[in-house]
Design an enzyme around this catalytic site. Structure first.
Site, PDB file in Angstrom:
ATOM      1  CE  LYS A 144       2.603  -4.388  -1.361  1.00 49.81           C
ATOM      2  NZ  LYS A 144       3.107  -3.312  -0.667  1.00 49.81           N
TER       3      LYS A 144
ATOM      4  N   GLY B  35       0.032  -1.240   5.770  1.00 44.94           N
ATOM      5  CA  GLY B  35       0.884  -0.480   6.807  1.00 44.94           C
ATOM      6  C   GLY B  35       1.007  -0.556   8.267  1.00 44.94           C
TER       7      GLY B  35
ATOM      8  CE  LYS C  46      -0.452  -2.526   0.457  1.00 44.95           C
ATOM      9  NZ  LYS C  46      -0.831  -1.090  -0.008  1.00 44.95           N
TER      10      LYS C  46
END
Lengths: 316, 177
Positions: A106, A135, A205
């Site tokens: 990330k 995921g 995220k």
């Protein structure tokens, strides 16, 4: 496609193991200390075996892998904050050679999105990163299909460790320390769980989602408002339960803001998945609410998202 | 995610009472008995109607179901209901505060939440498993004027930050579309 996999943790190893099944050849594989390179395709079983028994993947080094024969570089090294190194260097090495990049890490797209896009613009290679958010779940490809312009808000439960802890606390009436220790015993939580329970992983995220949704602004972790679940008292979950609600760690990306924190949600709501499940909810302009649920972590699960990206590059 | 339990609205009832002792109290029973939350009573004693009745304006909060029952019960009790309607919609917000909820003066916290915006705290539940001096949690239900949930939450955040209380916010969807 010929794939070079950098990073030999659970995710990188799963990509190496599953690539053949998806019709691709692994031509390079590297961890931080060693590498194996073979233009004809590596003997996957032998390489994974050597990693297990000797702790190294081969006799070559990382540089050989980065400059080796491949069409797509899969970057699956551990997340680093700030300058996102060494992941960023790996991304640059591939793009400079006009190769594609698929990220599981990330760091580069959360902390240096602008730099990644700039390198991509100067390259024949493309950068995809479906695996960085949720995921196995198709989150970024859903945004691509619906169109960022037609999405007004995104909310998500995006950390399986945290969700496991909150679900267990609510279901069993146990306290935070107890459930966290149990999660560590089960391998659901890391020995140092701070990255998860402080909300950092969820925030990264959210930042990636904000970057993808935004046209003109770059986000980093510093732009996110982050609150975690550390030491959340059992009485909070108890009071929520009495009212038909529960608590979930939710990231909201809306109106240019990224906020992460424990939120009250109805017990049976889409945004109240149980155990290690993840959910992302999109508010769309013309299509109402869209929910995507699935397993947000794990080696083979994340590898399936990476190989989906490789498949997209193969078709384009 | 709507459920009728949460659909609490504010209503205004205009009643005309017979000028007899105990009539006002009698008119309030059907409201309380049917789960209405009394917000204010405006008793216009000096303003008698041509028929010699006393107009009373009552603001209450209730779910639409309960409000219907309240109006029926008032009719059954022979209370003269002149007008019954929604004055404004309100949205129910549920929050949980955790920390030294009691030691930081819960009633002051509640007062400030009500004062900071167009909000009414309609329900409070407390859980203090370790005793009042230790960490405790409180669940508050707040009725906010429609469209004001954002500013109400902003006010709650301020109070919580100042008193070092952990705030568990509800997921609101205001402003999505």
């Amino acid at each position: 496609m010929r794939i070079a996999v950098i990073g030999a943790g659970a995710v990188g190893s799963s990509v190496v193991e599953l690539a053949g099944e998806y019709g691709h050849d692994v031509t390079a594989f590297a961890d931080s200390r060693s590498a194996a390179v073979d233009a004809e395709g590596l003997d996957v079983d032998a390489v994974l075996d050597r990693k297990r028994t000797d702790g190294i993947v081969g006799d070559a080094d990382l540089e050989d892998a980065l400059s080796g024969p491949y069409d797509v570089l899969v970057e699956a090294t551990p997340v680093t904050l700030g300058d996102a190194e060494p992941g960023m260097t790996h991304v640059e090495a591939a793009l400079t050679r006009d190769r594609h990049v698929v990220l599981a890490n990330k760091g580069p797209v959360a902390e240096r999105y602008g730099d990644v896009r700039e390198l991509e613009a100067d390259s024949e290679g493309r950068v995809l990163f479906e695996a960085t958010v949720g995921g196995a779940m198709p989150v970024l490809s859903t945004i691509a299909d619906v169109g960022a312009d037609h999405i007004t808000a995104v909310r998500g439960v995006l950390n399986g460790t945290v969700n496991f802890v909150l679900s267990r606390m609510a279901a069993e009436g146990l306290d935070y320390e107890h459930v966290l220790a149990e999660a560590q015993d089960l391998g659901v939580a890391e020995t140092d769980p701070s990255f998860d329970v402080e909300g950092t992983d969820t925030a990264l995220k959210g930042v990636i989602l904000a970057n993808v949704l935004s046209e003109d602004r770059e986000y980093t972790l510093d732009d996110a408002e982050v609150d975690g679940i550390v030491d959340i008292p059992g009485s909070v979950l108890e009071l929520a339960r009495e009212d038909g609600r529960t608590v979930r760690l939710i990231v909201e990306v809306r109106e240019g803001e990224v906020r992460v924190g424990p939120r009250l949600v109805p017990e049976n709501a889409a945004l109240a998945p149980t155990g290690t499940y993840n959910t992302v909810q999109f508010e769309t302009e013309h299509a109402g609410q869209l929910n995507v649920s699935g397993l947000g972590a794990g080696g083979p699960e994340t590898a399936s998202a990476i190989l989906a990206d490789v498949g997209r590059l193969d078709r384009s | 995610m709507s459920d009728s339990q949460n659909d609490i609205r504010a209503y205004t009832l205009r009643l005309e009472l017979v000028d007899e002792p105990g009539e006002l109290l009698r008119s309030l029973h059907p409201i309380a008995d049917n789960g209405g939350n009394l917000l204010s009573i405006f008793h216009e004693r000096g303003n008698v109607t041509p028929r010699g009745h006393i107009p009373v304006e009552v603001d209450i909060e209730a779910t639409p179901d309960r409000f219907e029952k309240i109006v029926d019960a008032l009719h059954e009790a022979d209370i003269n209901v002149v007008q019954a309607g929604t004055e404004r919609y309100s949205e129910a917000l549920t929050i949980v505060l955790s920390g030294h909820v009691i030691e930081t003066d819960l009633s002051d916290t509640l007062e400030r939440i009500q004062a900071s915006a167009n909000a009414t705290v309609t329900d409070v539940s407390l859980s203090a498993p370790e005793g009042t001096a230790d960490t405790s949690s409180a669940r508050l239900q707040i009725a906010a004027e429609s469209g004001a949930t954002g500013s109400v939450l902003e006010g709650v955040r301020e109070v919580a930050a100042e008193k070092d209380l952990r705030l568990i916010e509800p997921l609101t969807t205001e402003g999505d579309r």
